[in-house]
Write an enzyme that holds these catalytic residues in place. Sequence first.
Site, PDB file in Angstrom:
ATOM      1  N   SER A 160       1.209  -1.293   0.334  1.00 55.20           N
ATOM      2  CA  SER A 160       0.437  -0.405  -0.031  1.00 55.20           C
ATOM      3  C   SER A 160       1.068   0.927  -0.188  1.00 55.20           C
ATOM      4  CB  SER A 160      -0.856   0.018   1.415  1.00 55.20           C
ATOM      5  OG  SER A 160      -1.991   0.835   1.000  1.00 55.20           O
ATOM      6  N   CYS A 161       0.790   2.309  -0.376  1.00 56.60           N
ATOM      7  CA  CYS A 161       1.656   3.160  -1.338  1.00 56.60           C
ATOM      8  C   CYS A 161       1.439   4.313   0.235  1.00 56.60           C
ATOM      9  CB  CYS A 161       1.758   3.754  -2.165  1.00 56.60           C
ATOM     10  SG  CYS A 161       2.196   5.627  -2.085  1.00 56.60           S
ATOM     11  N   VAL A 162       2.841   4.268   1.256  1.00 59.56           N
ATOM     12  CA  VAL A 162       3.104   4.658   2.285  1.00 59.56           C
ATOM     13  C   VAL A 162       2.347   6.758   2.098  1.00 59.56           C
ATOM     14  CG1 VAL A 162       5.407   5.482   2.162  1.00 59.56           C
ATOM     15  CG2 VAL A 162       4.337   5.490   4.540  1.00 59.56           C
TER      16      VAL A 162
END
Lengths: 130, 125
Positions: free
Chosen positions: A77-79
Amino acid sequence: MKFTIVLYAAPYSSQASLSALRFAQAALEQGHEIVRVFFFYDGVHNTSAFSVPAQDEYDLVRAWNALILEHEIDAVSCVSSALKRGVLDARESVRYERSGSNLLESAVLSGLGQLVDASLKSDRVLSFGA
Amino acid sequence: MTSNASGRRNLTFISRRSPYGSGYAKACLDMVLSAAVFDQNVTLVFMDEGVLQLLPNQQAGNIHAKDLSAALAALPLYDVDKVYAEQDSLTRRGLLPDQLAIEVMLCHADKIAEIIRQSDVVFTL
């Protein structure tokens, strides 16, 4: 074939999450490999374990979690997308002094480099919800 | 695979959204810069509403948005030099190439089709 899946859309807001999930299921059933699922932009909501759909609705987040665990898929999940949308793991929750964490157990928070890296290792990159 | 001899892959980004109405324009530029860090052969195409990102003197702070100009200006520093704007998208919006905030190459749909054909991966946002 080696696939990377990018999911840009939140669950339930559109068909994209279910389409991506079912593509992943079908690809794995046919013996293909999923290098990585990258949840980006609104797609990070698919990695919020705090999602509670109505009882008669399909639980998309739980379905993603089950698929990822069953096939040991690398799920990122893109931080930067996740933090601003309120999807935090325990470490970020402590760091930013929030009251809880909700990142799906099967996913990790990491940067866009993970999408580029996966793209370089895949035969095809499929985008859903953009 | 159409990777060139250097082993780098052709990653193409087609940016089709206006700069601040959604987060897609920023997300696309973030992806471009990430790909450039990986030393890949990156091409960026602005078309449709995406050409509005190229307007100079944006004052995004007034709507509590982050100005995209900084990311655009950084493209040459990341060696992203294949930056195109689709001519028809500019014309339809009354924009002239010499009014734009950064230098771009002009292209038509047939050139974009060729870029896509030569790409290993295409991201459209």
